[in-house]
Scaffold this motif. Structure first.
Motif, PDB file in Angstrom:
ATOM      1  N   GLY A 179      27.563  30.586  49.549  1.00  0.00           N
ATOM      2  CA  GLY A 179      26.115  30.371  49.439  1.00  0.00           C
ATOM      3  C   GLY A 179      25.336  31.661  49.428  1.00  0.00           C
ATOM      4  O   GLY A 179      24.237  31.734  48.882  1.00  0.00           O
ATOM      5  N   LYS A 180      25.907  32.701  50.022  1.00  0.00           N
ATOM      6  CA  LYS A 180      25.243  34.018  50.063  1.00  0.00           C
ATOM      7  C   LYS A 180      25.725  34.928  48.941  1.00  0.00           C
ATOM      8  O   LYS A 180      25.494  36.131  48.979  1.00  0.00           O
ATOM      9  CB  LYS A 180      25.511  34.685  51.415  1.00  0.00           C
ATOM     10  N   LYS A 181      26.421  34.346  47.974  1.00  0.00           N
ATOM     11  CA  LYS A 181      26.947  35.100  46.823  1.00  0.00           C
ATOM     12  C   LYS A 181      27.967  36.152  47.248  1.00  0.00           C
ATOM     13  O   LYS A 181      28.173  37.151  46.566  1.00  0.00           O
ATOM     14  CB  LYS A 181      25.820  35.804  46.040  1.00  0.00           C
ATOM     15  N   LEU A 182      28.589  35.921  48.417  1.00  0.00           N
ATOM     16  CA  LEU A 182      29.675  36.801  48.857  1.00  0.00           C
ATOM     17  C   LEU A 182      30.980  36.154  48.408  1.00  0.00           C
ATOM     18  O   LEU A 182      31.364  35.110  48.919  1.00  0.00           O
ATOM     19  CB  LEU A 182      29.667  36.971  50.380  1.00  0.00           C
ATOM     20  N   VAL A 183      31.631  36.747  47.435  1.00  0.00           N
ATOM     21  CA  VAL A 183      32.805  36.124  46.822  1.00  0.00           C
ATOM     22  C   VAL A 183      34.024  36.295  47.732  1.00  0.00           C
ATOM     23  O   VAL A 183      34.401  37.426  48.057  1.00  0.00           O
ATOM     24  CB  VAL A 183      33.102  36.748  45.431  1.00  0.00           C
ATOM     25  N   PRO A 184      34.655  35.180  48.166  1.00  0.00           N
ATOM     26  CA  PRO A 184      35.864  35.293  48.993  1.00  0.00           C
ATOM     27  C   PRO A 184      36.965  36.028  48.236  1.00  0.00           C
ATOM     28  O   PRO A 184      37.128  35.854  47.035  1.00  0.00           O
ATOM     29  CB  PRO A 184      36.260  33.830  49.251  1.00  0.00           C
ATOM     30  N   ASP A 185      37.703  36.843  48.957  1.00  0.00           N
ATOM     31  CA  ASP A 185      38.773  37.608  48.318  1.00  0.00           C
ATOM     32  C   ASP A 185      40.135  37.155  48.829  1.00  0.00           C
ATOM     33  O   ASP A 185      40.249  36.175  49.573  1.00  0.00           O
ATOM     34  CB  ASP A 185      38.571  39.111  48.538  1.00  0.00           C
ATOM     35  N   VAL A 186      41.165  37.894  48.454  1.00  0.00           N
ATOM     36  CA  VAL A 186      42.531  37.527  48.814  1.00  0.00           C
ATOM     37  C   VAL A 186      42.725  37.511  50.334  1.00  0.00           C
ATOM     38  O   VAL A 186      43.495  36.701  50.865  1.00  0.00           O
ATOM     39  CB  VAL A 186      43.542  38.490  48.134  1.00  0.00           C
ATOM     40  N   GLU A 235      35.971  25.447  61.363  1.00  0.00           N
ATOM     41  CA  GLU A 235      34.914  26.469  61.443  1.00  0.00           C
ATOM     42  C   GLU A 235      35.130  27.560  60.403  1.00  0.00           C
ATOM     43  O   GLU A 235      34.176  28.086  59.825  1.00  0.00           O
ATOM     44  CB  GLU A 235      34.877  27.087  62.849  1.00  0.00           C
ATOM     45  N   ALA A 236      36.388  27.900  60.167  1.00  0.00           N
ATOM     46  CA  ALA A 236      36.708  28.924  59.163  1.00  0.00           C
ATOM     47  C   ALA A 236      36.233  28.480  57.780  1.00  0.00           C
ATOM     48  O   ALA A 236      35.662  29.276  57.026  1.00  0.00           O
ATOM     49  CB  ALA A 236      38.208  29.196  59.147  1.00  0.00           C
ATOM     50  N   LEU A 237      36.455  27.215  57.452  1.00  0.00           N
ATOM     51  CA  LEU A 237      36.033  26.686  56.144  1.00  0.00           C
ATOM     52  C   LEU A 237      34.508  26.644  56.023  1.00  0.00           C
ATOM     53  O   LEU A 237      33.957  26.871  54.950  1.00  0.00           O
ATOM     54  CB  LEU A 237      36.620  25.291  55.928  1.00  0.00           C
ATOM     55  N   ILE A 238      33.825  26.347  57.137  1.00  0.00           N
ATOM     56  CA  ILE A 238      32.347  26.332  57.132  1.00  0.00           C
ATOM     57  C   ILE A 238      31.825  27.728  56.775  1.00  0.00           C
ATOM     58  O   ILE A 238      30.902  27.874  55.964  1.00  0.00           O
ATOM     59  CB  ILE A 238      31.799  25.865  58.504  1.00  0.00           C
ATOM     60  N   LEU A 239      32.433  28.753  57.392  1.00  0.00           N
ATOM     61  CA  LEU A 239      32.008  30.131  57.111  1.00  0.00           C
ATOM     62  C   LEU A 239      32.332  30.536  55.676  1.00  0.00           C
ATOM     63  O   LEU A 239      31.569  31.266  55.046  1.00  0.00           O
ATOM     64  CB  LEU A 239      32.676  31.105  58.083  1.00  0.00           C
ATOM     65  N   LEU A 240      33.459  30.050  55.163  1.00  0.00           N
ATOM     66  CA  LEU A 240      33.822  30.347  53.773  1.00  0.00           C
ATOM     67  C   LEU A 240      32.778  29.762  52.820  1.00  0.00           C
ATOM     68  O   LEU A 240      32.354  30.415  51.862  1.00  0.00           O
ATOM     69  CB  LEU A 240      35.206  29.782  53.457  1.00  0.00           C
ATOM     70  N   THR A 241      32.333  28.540  53.117  1.00  0.00           N
ATOM     71  CA  THR A 241      31.297  27.890  52.304  1.00  0.00           C
ATOM     72  C   THR A 241      29.976  28.658  52.406  1.00  0.00           C
ATOM     73  O   THR A 241      29.269  28.847  51.416  1.00  0.00           O
ATOM     74  CB  THR A 241      31.095  26.431  52.766  1.00  0.00           C
ATOM     75  N   GLU A 242      29.675  29.133  53.625  1.00  0.00           N
ATOM     76  CA  GLU A 242      28.447  29.911  53.851  1.00  0.00           C
ATOM     77  C   GLU A 242      28.480  31.219  53.062  1.00  0.00           C
ATOM     78  O   GLU A 242      27.467  31.652  52.511  1.00  0.00           O
ATOM     79  CB  GLU A 242      28.311  30.201  55.349  1.00  0.00           C
ATOM     80  N   MET A 243      29.664  31.830  53.012  1.00  0.00           N
ATOM     81  CA  MET A 243      29.841  33.057  52.219  1.00  0.00           C
ATOM     82  C   MET A 243      29.471  32.816  50.758  1.00  0.00           C
ATOM     83  O   MET A 243      28.742  33.597  50.153  1.00  0.00           O
ATOM     84  CB  MET A 243      31.310  33.502  52.263  1.00  0.00           C
TER      85      MET A 243
END
Length: 754
Positions: A437-444, A427-435
């Motif tokens: 898609g919304k142009k929200l860049v994952p950070d550290v 589920e965590a990875l699904i949300l990371l992928t969704e981020m």
């Protein structure tokens, strides 16, 4: 392009005349002086006149499409001259100023000063502000001192009110750009030209200084104001009261309130609320409440902001019941709680795990049409995730998205971290992928949450691959990332890889923190390398890091596990001397060490010492003691300790029950062992393979193989898979019965013969 030019200080403005347009005005003015020039110069002058007509004409016709060669013949002096001639038409002058910039002309301090002067005379202070802001931010002029800028501005007019206004706009621009020292320097230059600052300008500067924590400079300006005869108003006093509170000088703030009233200025609700905020931020919320009560008795009416400061203060101090009383008082006084009132209380409840109260408030808030803000949403989500209610958090997160409440990077980060802590990495990875898609860049933080999740599940390959992927994406790992990976390696017993990570950290100038050292020291202790762990303790102290309870507990546990009880107690004594309070885990490590050394009575004394100090033993402490007394055959004391668990509200677990059952089985008290089993099931704790194997061993010891086989079949029926020890116990039991039978057969034959 010519850069040298001559400026005549304080030139007279040359108007174009009411009936003449700017171009003709320039043409006539130029022609009137043409007899002073030689023939060659006249030709150049005529070219410039023609270009000037083109330039001004282009501005008037809004068609700034001029060939670059037109400007190539203009010097800084000619631009200044043209601006002077347009001084009565500030709009055209500003358009000319902007147009020449468009064609690459670099304005000088003098040309900026002149256009500012023209605009100020026309009372276009908003345009003055924009031009000065552009000038101050220009890298070309960044090395100019405030004195140079002020002098250049005053060269065109140092007497009129427009010049005074210009100076105060300059001060404001410096302050807005964060150039506070320059703003202060410009303020002091005001005296040179005998201008009296507007109190509003002083207040703006004071506020900027207070906002940037430049409180010393703020006090200097405040005192300078009074020396210049500028009377502070209510806003001035409010700013300085805030400054006092930021410095922790409550007496100073009280003094300003008194001075204010002594000067006939009545404090308003903003002033009093600022004082209340200051008290709350300093942890004096009770004093802030008393102040509000005193003023309320005099008939003073406070607003939501005043009460919200108290709610926030009490929540921060953990006084949630007091915060709720203030929340209710808002409504009793005819005010309506707003989003900040609800949010402060919701955040307070969430931080203390009171999610039911937080949920009730959230429902009440939304039912009243009050839209939650980002802090409300993220705090509520964070609270749910921290108590492991990921299903509720996920449902709420989906509602936030469908209701168009703010679902920003922070809320995604909270959900990802929550799933990782729960071990639900999919589920965590699904949300990371969704981020993404919304142009929200994952950070550290996002990557570290996932890496930590994989490490805790023992999936180090995935954790390390994610670490490499993170670096490839340009996300720089921090000390938390490296510590999470090191912890993963230590948990797997791969201390060597953990230390390779430490070397990599140091190479990248990332300084290990207390958590990093704790992980490495704990890993070394578990590997039996206690001396290496103590070496790292010294290294850590060389870096001015003070060992905490966790590090001492790891070292104590390491010494106990390898039988070094004396060294363990030396560490315990050192820990206490340094004012570090041992917890239940520290004591349990020492108790376990004493029990393994068969010193159960000393272990029991340490247990009693825990209770005297108000440290409640946990289920592990009791299980350790019960096991020890069972081993020495003191089953009565083991049962007393079990009863203590129940009386103290500590819930026994499957290990506790299995330990007591083992004690009864070894004492050949199978009926008592079965009673413990029944008690265990009644409390909703399911027996495991160890519990059943212990009982089977007890029955085998007694030679009751039928009972042993019944339990064996029962565990299989419940979906448990017997382990090798279960089968070994049964095999020994059957062999024992067979041997007894074989031994008895000759005797049976003799009895039959008789």
């Amino acid at each position: 392009m010519e850069t040298k030019f001559r400026v005549v200080h304080k030139p007279k403005s040359i108007g174009c005349g009411a009936k003449l347009d700017a171009a003709v005005g320039y043409k006539l003015s130029a022609k009137s002086s043409s007899h002073q020039h030689q023939n060659g110069e006249e030709a150049d002058e005529n070219d410039e006149e023609d270009d000037a007509i083109l330039l001004v004409g282009a501005i008037k016709n809004s068609k700034p499409n001029l060939p670059p060669h037109v400007l190539s013949r203009f010097s800084s002096h000619h631009i200044l001259s043209l601006l002077q001639k347009l001084s009565t038409n500030s709009s055209i002058a500003l358009r000319l100023f902007d147009l020449v910039k468009h064609y690459g002309f670099c304005h000088t301090l003098q040309s900026y000063s002149l256009i500012v002067h023209i605009l100020a005379k026309s009372r276009k202070l908003d345009k003055v502000h924009l031009v000065l802001r552009e000038f101050i931010r220009s890298p070309r002029h960044s090395n100019l001192r405030p004195a140079e800028v002020v002098n250049a501005l005053m060269d065109f007019d140092s007497t009129t009110s427009s010049s005074s206004a210009t100076l105060f706009v300059l001060i404001k621009v410096y302050a807005e750009c964060g150039m506070l020292r320059d703003a202060v320097d410009a303020f002091y230059l005001v005296n040179k030209y005998r201008f009296e600052p507007f109190v509003s300008s002083c207040n703006f500067l004071l506020k900027c200084l207070a906002d940037y924590e430049e409180l010393g400079m703020a006090w200097n300006i405040y005192n300078q104001m009074k020396e210049m005869g500028i009377s502070p108003n209510a806003y001035t006093y409010t700013i300085m009261i805030r400054a006092c509170c930021k410095e922790g000088k409550i007496e100073g703030a009280n003094g300003l309130l008194g001075e204010m009233q002594g000067n006939g200025i009545a404090p308003n609700v903003v002033t009093y609320t600022t004082f209340i905020h200051g008290l709350c931020n300093l942890g004096n919320t009770e004093a802030a409440l008393n102040f509000l009560r005193e003023k309320t008795k005099t008939g003073f009416l406070f607003n939501n902001y005043s009460y919200n400061a108290l709610i926030h203060g009490f929540c921060r101090e953990g006084e949630l019941s007091e915060a709720k009383k203030i929340f209710e008082e808002i409504q009793h006084r005819g005010l309506t709680p707003d989003v900040y009132s609800y949010t402060s209380l919701i955040v307070g409840y969430c931080k203390h795990g009171s999610m039911e109260h937080a949920s009730d408030l959230f429902t009440e808030m939304t039912s009243k049409g009050i839209r939650p803000n980002s802090i409300t949403c993220t705090s509520f989500l964070d609270g749910l995730c921290k108590i492991g209610k990921m299903d509720v958090a996920c449902k709420l997160f989906m509602e936030f998205k469908s209701s168009r409440y703010l679902t920003d990077k922070i809320s995604y980060s909270i959900m990802i971290d929550g799933y990782c802590k729960q071990g639900n990495l999919e589920e965590a990875l699904i949300l990371l992928t969704e981020m993404l898609g919304k142009k929200l860049v994952p950070d550290v933080v996002n990557f570290t949450s996932l890496i930590d999740g994989y490490c805790k599940k023992g999936n180090l390959d995935e954790a390390f691959n994610l670490f490499i992927n993170m670096v490839e994406k340009g996300v720089v790992p921090d000390v938390v990332t490296y510590s999470a990976l090191a912890n993963g390696f230590c948990r797997k017993g791969n201390i060597h890889e953990a230390f390779k990570l430490l070397d990599k950290m140091v190479e990248q100038s990332i300084v290990p923190n207390l958590v990093t050292y704790n992980i490495l020291i704990n890993g070394l202790c578990k590997e039996g390398k206690v001396q290496d762990a103590e070496f790292f303790l010294k290294e850590m102290q060389k870096r001015s890091l003070v060992p905490d309870r966790f590090i001492y507990t790891s070292l104590i546990d390491g010494q106990c596990k390898y039988g070094n009880i004396e060294e363990a107690f030396k560490l315990y004594a050192k820990m206490v001397r340094q004012g570090i309070i041992p917890d239940a885990i520290t004591y349990t490590s020492l108790i376990d060490g004493l029990c393994k050394a068969s010193n159960v009575h000393e272990a029991l004394k340490l247990h009693d010492n825990m209770l005297e100090k108000g440290i409640i033993p946990d289920v592990v402490t009791y299980s350790t003691l019960i096991a020890a007394f069972c081993r020495v055959g003191d089953i009565k004391k083991a049962k007393d300790l079990y009863n203590n668990i129940v009386e103290r509200g500590v819930l026994p677990d499957v290990v506790t029950y299995s330990t007591l059952i083992d004690g009864y089985c070894k004492a050949s008290r199978m009926q008592d062992a079965l009673e413990v089993l029944d008690s265990m099931v009644e409390r909703g704790i399911l027996p495991d393979v160890v519990t059943y194997t212990t009982l089977i061993a007890g029955y085998c010891k007694e030679g009751e193989m039928e009972e042993a086989m019944t339990l064996h079949n029962e565990m299989i029926d419940k979906g448990m898979v017997p382990d090798p020890i279960t089968y070994l116990v049964l095999s020994h039991g059957l062999d024992k019965v067979e041997n007894v039978r074989e031994a008895d057969e000759p005797l049976i034959g003799k009895r039959a013969a008789v």
